[in-house]
Design a protein around this motif. Structure first.
Motif, PDB file in Angstrom:
ATOM      1  N   ASP A  62      44.887  28.282  56.717  1.00  0.00           N
ATOM      2  CA  ASP A  62      45.312  27.075  55.773  1.00  0.00           C
ATOM      3  C   ASP A  62      45.758  27.465  54.472  1.00  0.00           C
ATOM      4  OD1 ASP A  62      42.601  24.806  56.626  1.00  0.00           O
ATOM      5  OD2 ASP A  62      44.255  25.187  57.723  1.00  0.00           O
ATOM      6  N   LEU A  63      45.290  28.813  53.771  1.00  0.00           N
ATOM      7  CA  LEU A  63      45.741  29.240  52.726  1.00  0.00           C
ATOM      8  C   LEU A  63      47.156  29.900  52.896  1.00  0.00           C
ATOM      9  CD1 LEU A  63      42.568  30.834  50.793  1.00  0.00           C
ATOM     10  CD2 LEU A  63      43.935  28.577  50.503  1.00  0.00           C
ATOM     11  N   VAL A 103      48.960  26.768  44.477  1.00  0.00           N
ATOM     12  CA  VAL A 103      47.672  26.043  44.917  1.00  0.00           C
ATOM     13  C   VAL A 103      47.032  27.049  45.796  1.00  0.00           C
ATOM     14  CG1 VAL A 103      46.838  24.077  46.122  1.00  0.00           C
ATOM     15  CG2 VAL A 103      48.569  23.774  44.708  1.00  0.00           C
ATOM     16  N   ALA A 104      47.793  27.916  46.559  1.00  0.00           N
ATOM     17  CA  ALA A 104      47.056  28.752  47.739  1.00  0.00           C
ATOM     18  C   ALA A 104      46.286  29.752  46.862  1.00  0.00           C
ATOM     19  CB  ALA A 104      48.140  29.670  48.423  1.00  0.00           C
ATOM     20  N   VAL A 105      46.813  30.177  45.736  1.00  0.00           N
ATOM     21  CA  VAL A 105      46.061  31.148  44.767  1.00  0.00           C
ATOM     22  C   VAL A 105      44.851  30.722  44.245  1.00  0.00           C
ATOM     23  CG1 VAL A 105      46.450  32.724  42.548  1.00  0.00           C
ATOM     24  CG2 VAL A 105      48.115  32.820  44.294  1.00  0.00           C
ATOM     25  N   ILE A 106      45.069  29.422  43.679  1.00  0.00           N
ATOM     26  CA  ILE A 106      43.748  28.589  43.244  1.00  0.00           C
ATOM     27  C   ILE A 106      42.989  28.471  44.018  1.00  0.00           C
ATOM     28  CG2 ILE A 106      43.082  26.424  42.104  1.00  0.00           C
ATOM     29  CD1 ILE A 106      45.997  26.168  41.031  1.00  0.00           C
ATOM     30  N   GLU A 107      43.127  28.218  45.297  1.00  0.00           N
ATOM     31  CA  GLU A 107      42.049  28.045  46.185  1.00  0.00           C
ATOM     32  C   GLU A 107      41.595  29.274  46.791  1.00  0.00           C
ATOM     33  OE1 GLU A 107      40.564  25.384  47.493  1.00  0.00           O
ATOM     34  OE2 GLU A 107      41.862  24.233  45.909  1.00  0.00           O
ATOM     35  N   ALA A 108      42.254  30.314  46.775  1.00  0.00           N
ATOM     36  CA  ALA A 108      41.728  31.728  47.173  1.00  0.00           C
ATOM     37  C   ALA A 108      40.732  32.179  46.126  1.00  0.00           C
ATOM     38  CB  ALA A 108      42.899  32.546  47.275  1.00  0.00           C
ATOM     39  N   TRP A 109      40.935  31.910  44.831  1.00  0.00           N
ATOM     40  CA  TRP A 109      40.205  32.444  43.811  1.00  0.00           C
ATOM     41  C   TRP A 109      38.774  31.529  43.716  1.00  0.00           C
ATOM     42  CZ3 TRP A 109      38.783  35.918  40.775  1.00  0.00           C
ATOM     43  CH2 TRP A 109      37.785  35.899  39.854  1.00  0.00           C
ATOM     44  N   PHE A 138      56.202  32.852  41.190  1.00  0.00           N
ATOM     45  CA  PHE A 138      56.068  34.006  42.135  1.00  0.00           C
ATOM     46  C   PHE A 138      56.395  33.475  43.499  1.00  0.00           C
ATOM     47  CE2 PHE A 138      51.957  32.527  43.569  1.00  0.00           C
ATOM     48  CZ  PHE A 138      51.486  31.649  42.436  1.00  0.00           C
ATOM     49  N   SER A 139      56.401  34.384  44.272  1.00  0.00           N
ATOM     50  CA  SER A 139      57.036  34.160  45.515  1.00  0.00           C
ATOM     51  C   SER A 139      55.687  33.942  46.564  1.00  0.00           C
ATOM     52  CB  SER A 139      57.953  35.261  46.028  1.00  0.00           C
ATOM     53  OG  SER A 139      57.023  36.583  46.427  1.00  0.00           O
ATOM     54  N   GLU A 140      56.180  33.507  47.940  1.00  0.00           N
ATOM     55  CA  GLU A 140      55.062  33.445  48.837  1.00  0.00           C
ATOM     56  C   GLU A 140      54.602  34.484  49.227  1.00  0.00           C
ATOM     57  OE1 GLU A 140      55.021  32.122  53.450  1.00  0.00           O
ATOM     58  OE2 GLU A 140      56.949  31.582  52.378  1.00  0.00           O
ATOM     59  N   GLU A 141      55.581  35.639  49.166  1.00  0.00           N
ATOM     60  CA  GLU A 141      54.939  37.048  49.847  1.00  0.00           C
ATOM     61  C   GLU A 141      54.009  37.284  48.675  1.00  0.00           C
ATOM     62  OE1 GLU A 141      56.556  41.538  49.984  1.00  0.00           O
ATOM     63  OE2 GLU A 141      57.943  40.084  50.177  1.00  0.00           O
ATOM     64  N   GLN A 142      54.200  37.245  47.426  1.00  0.00           N
ATOM     65  CA  GLN A 142      53.290  37.838  46.184  1.00  0.00           C
ATOM     66  C   GLN A 142      51.858  36.709  46.519  1.00  0.00           C
ATOM     67  OE1 GLN A 142      56.097  36.963  43.272  1.00  0.00           O
ATOM     68  NE2 GLN A 142      56.470  39.143  43.166  1.00  0.00           N
ATOM     69  N   ALA A 143      52.032  35.811  46.588  1.00  0.00           N
ATOM     70  CA  ALA A 143      50.814  34.835  46.963  1.00  0.00           C
ATOM     71  C   ALA A 143      50.139  35.204  48.031  1.00  0.00           C
ATOM     72  CB  ALA A 143      51.195  33.384  47.062  1.00  0.00           C
ATOM     73  N   TYR A 151      48.193  38.328  46.880  1.00  0.00           N
ATOM     74  CA  TYR A 151      46.851  37.742  46.407  1.00  0.00           C
ATOM     75  C   TYR A 151      46.059  37.302  47.295  1.00  0.00           C
ATOM     76  CZ  TYR A 151      44.094  35.427  42.621  1.00  0.00           C
ATOM     77  OH  TYR A 151      43.065  35.169  41.895  1.00  0.00           O
ATOM     78  N   LEU A 152      46.029  36.641  48.439  1.00  0.00           N
ATOM     79  CA  LEU A 152      45.383  35.807  49.389  1.00  0.00           C
ATOM     80  C   LEU A 152      44.558  37.079  49.944  1.00  0.00           C
ATOM     81  CD1 LEU A 152      47.341  32.969  50.879  1.00  0.00           C
ATOM     82  CD2 LEU A 152      45.620  32.931  49.196  1.00  0.00           C
ATOM     83  N   ASP A 153      45.335  38.147  50.474  1.00  0.00           N
ATOM     84  CA  ASP A 153      44.638  39.263  51.189  1.00  0.00           C
ATOM     85  C   ASP A 153      43.611  39.818  50.112  1.00  0.00           C
ATOM     86  OD1 ASP A 153      46.342  39.095  53.272  1.00  0.00           O
ATOM     87  OD2 ASP A 153      47.609  40.614  52.764  1.00  0.00           O
ATOM     88  N   LEU A 154      43.935  40.079  48.995  1.00  0.00           N
ATOM     89  CA  LEU A 154      43.013  40.894  47.837  1.00  0.00           C
ATOM     90  C   LEU A 154      41.693  39.948  47.668  1.00  0.00           C
ATOM     91  CD1 LEU A 154      45.564  42.390  45.707  1.00  0.00           C
ATOM     92  CD2 LEU A 154      44.143  43.624  46.959  1.00  0.00           C
ATOM     93  N   SER A 155      41.780  38.549  47.723  1.00  0.00           N
ATOM     94  CA  SER A 155      40.735  37.511  47.237  1.00  0.00           C
ATOM     95  C   SER A 155      39.796  37.693  48.611  1.00  0.00           C
ATOM     96  CB  SER A 155      41.372  36.394  46.946  1.00  0.00           C
ATOM     97  OG  SER A 155      42.027  35.671  48.023  1.00  0.00           O
TER      98      SER A 155
END
Length: 176
Positions: free
Chosen positions: A64-65, A75-81, A146-151, A154-158
């Motif tokens: 989903d993220l 929003v994806a970054v916020i939820e990942a955090w 920031f781009s989708e790729e950058q998000a 971030y998701l991978d790292l989180s």
């Protein structure tokens, strides 16, 4: 000269248009995000945070993220955090610490507790801090895009950090 005259005449209309614009890229800000992500990725590599599983093996939350990142990277970054924060809180709780999170800066409280109580080593605390600061920049800095790729990075790292936190707390079941 014509451009200057048009800008002067239309300055109020242009200003209103810019205020309504949801996405305006500033290259230096995008570069700043990319550099931050690359720095955190290097730190994660140094401490051997495992790579997240690839498509087909991801739990529904990550799917989903990742899908959300294509629609709304912020929003994806916020939820990942949020998932990292939850895992950090569970780790703190599993080690017998009871905190009052009703403070102005709960993320900083979590980070300080992880560090001061030696729940995470210095390098993992740095990754936690860097992801926290980048999330704050994304949420609070006006015009920061920031781009989708950058998000997705971030998701991978989180996800990697969350998995590590869950492993430390003995909470691997919450991964599934």
């Amino acid at each position: 000269m014509t451009v200057i005259i048009v800008v002067v005449i239309l300055r109020e209309s242009l200003a209103r248009l810019l205020l309504k614009t949801k996405k305006l890229k500033y290259k230096d800000l995008e570069v700043s995000f990319r550099e931050s992500i690359e720095k955190i990725e290097a730190e994660a590599q140094e401490v051997s945070l495992n790579e997240p599983p690839r498509e087909g093996r991801l739990e529904s939350v990550e799917i989903d993220l990742y899908e959300l990142a294509s629609i709304s990277p912020t929003v994806a970054v916020i939820e990942a955090w949020r998932s990292v924060e939850t895992a950090a809180r569970l780790l703190i709780q599993s080690k017998g610490h009871k905190l009052n999170y009703d403070v102005d800066t709960p993320y900083k409280l979590i980070q300080d507790t992880l560090e001061n109580e030696n729940l995470l080593d210095r390098r993992h605390c740095k990754i936690f801090s860097d992801l926290r600061l980048l999330r704050n920049k994304i949420v609070h800095a006006e015009g920061y895009t920031f781009s989708e790729e950058q998000a997705r990075k971030y998701l991978d790292l989180s996800i990697r950090l969350r998995s590590y936190l869950n492993e430390l707390s003995g909470n691997e079941a919450s991964e599934r």
